[in-house]
Design a protein around this motif. Structure first.
Motif, short mmCIF file in Angstrom:
data_model
loop_
_atom_site.label_atom_id
_atom_site.label_comp_id
_atom_site.label_asym_id
_atom_site.label_seq_id
_atom_site.Cartn_x
_atom_site.Cartn_y
_atom_site.Cartn_z
N ARG A 39 0.83 -1.19 0.00
CA ARG A 39 0.00 0.00 0.00
C ARG A 39 0.87 1.26 0.00
O ARG A 39 2.02 1.22 0.41
N ALA A 40 0.29 2.37 -0.43
CA ALA A 40 1.04 3.62 -0.53
C ALA A 40 1.61 4.01 0.83
O ALA A 40 0.92 3.93 1.85
N ILE A 41 2.86 4.43 0.82
CA ILE A 41 3.51 4.80 2.07
C ILE A 41 2.86 6.01 2.71
O ILE A 41 2.98 6.26 3.91
N SER A 42 2.12 6.79 1.92
CA SER A 42 1.46 7.99 2.43
C SER A 42 0.06 7.71 2.96
O SER A 42 -0.70 8.63 3.25
N SER A 43 -0.30 6.42 3.09
CA SER A 43 -1.63 6.06 3.57
C SER A 43 -1.55 5.55 5.01
O SER A 43 -0.48 5.26 5.52
N GLY A 44 -2.72 5.45 5.63
CA GLY A 44 -2.78 4.86 6.96
C GLY A 44 -2.59 5.86 8.08
O GLY A 44 -2.33 7.04 7.85
N PRO A 45 -2.70 5.39 9.32
CA PRO A 45 -2.68 6.28 10.49
C PRO A 45 -1.30 6.86 10.77
O PRO A 45 -0.27 6.29 10.40
#
Length: 252
Positions: free
Chosen positions: A188-194
């Protein structure tokens, strides 16, 4: 995903079990000598934890039969203590969990017994150095995905690979809480998530393989090895984000 935010009082509650984790790991490191059995070491740890009014958190957790996960040589994590006698040249990992008054601590080290090979020294150093490198990058606003990327890059640059399928995690009122923190990027994109926030408490635990990160579960349904059959290593600390910075709760 719901990640708990702890206030200063709650983080103070977490200090005792995590200090006991650090002290137990230190005690085990002192006793991990040639000729000592894994069951003896497990008892030393359990007796020490109980003497301090706490409980070994792993005993009975998901059905685990002992107080400490003790992983020798090719076993990277979740080793069940048995009558095996440590010998010169072994590497052994200790993973300790402690519960005290409803709060949890968790930490792990890998160390050598007597004279170990240069490759095993590098393997252990990779786990330890990667852990501290990752901790140095922790700050409010950093995404957990970014932290996973930092861990993976640190492992790869040292010539090793991360164990797949297992991860770091949140901790507090339960031994395992959100978030899951893999030691690698999962696509997943490194710029996603908490993002990391003030008051979060979590465990980072690099698990290192030599050439292939694909895991294999042993017949005992607990011990985890790499399909490459080579020695592995594991280090872990519990970290709280306090005043915008990482505080290692398991370091003594």
């Amino acid at each position: 995903m719901s990640i708990n935010i702890r206030n200063h009082k709650e983080i103070d509650f977490l200090r005792k079990p995590n200090r006991l984790v650090g002290e137990t790991l230190q005690l085990l490191s002192q006793h991990a000598q040639e000729g000592v059995s894994l069951l003896e070491l497990d008892k030393i740890a359990e007796d020490f934890i109980c003497k301090n009014g706490a409980r070994p958190a792993f005993k009975g957790l998901y059905g685990f039969p002992n107080a400490v996960c003790i992983s020798v040589n090719a076993v990277i994590i979740h080793g069940i203590p048995n009558g095996y006698l440590l010998k010169n040249g072994d590497i052994v990992g200790f993973d300790v969990g402690v519960e005290y008054e409803g709060w949890y601590g968790d930490g792990a080290v890998t160390l050598g017994v007597g004279e170990i090979s240069s490759k095993d020294k590098e393997l252990i150093a990779c786990a330890k150095d990667t852990l501290y490198e990752a901790i140095d990058h922790i700050k409010v606003g950093l995404r957990f995905k970014e932290l996973s990327g930092i861990i993976e890059a640190a492992i790869l640059k040292r010539g090793f690979v991360p164990l797949k399928g297992f991860c770091g995690h949140g901790i507090g009122r339960k031994p395992h809480e959100e978030p899951e923190i893999p030691n690698y990027l999962d696509g997943r994109a490194i710029s996603s998530g908490p993002k990391i926030k003030e008051g979060m408490v979590f465990c980072l635990e690099p698990m290192i393989c030599q050439s292939d990160g694909e895991p294999k579960i042993l017949d005992d349904k607990w011990g985890v090895v790499s399909v490459d059959g080579l020695n592995g290593s594991h280090y872990e600390h519990t970290i709280a984000v306090v005043n915008g910075k990482p505080e290692i709760l398991t370091e003594i």
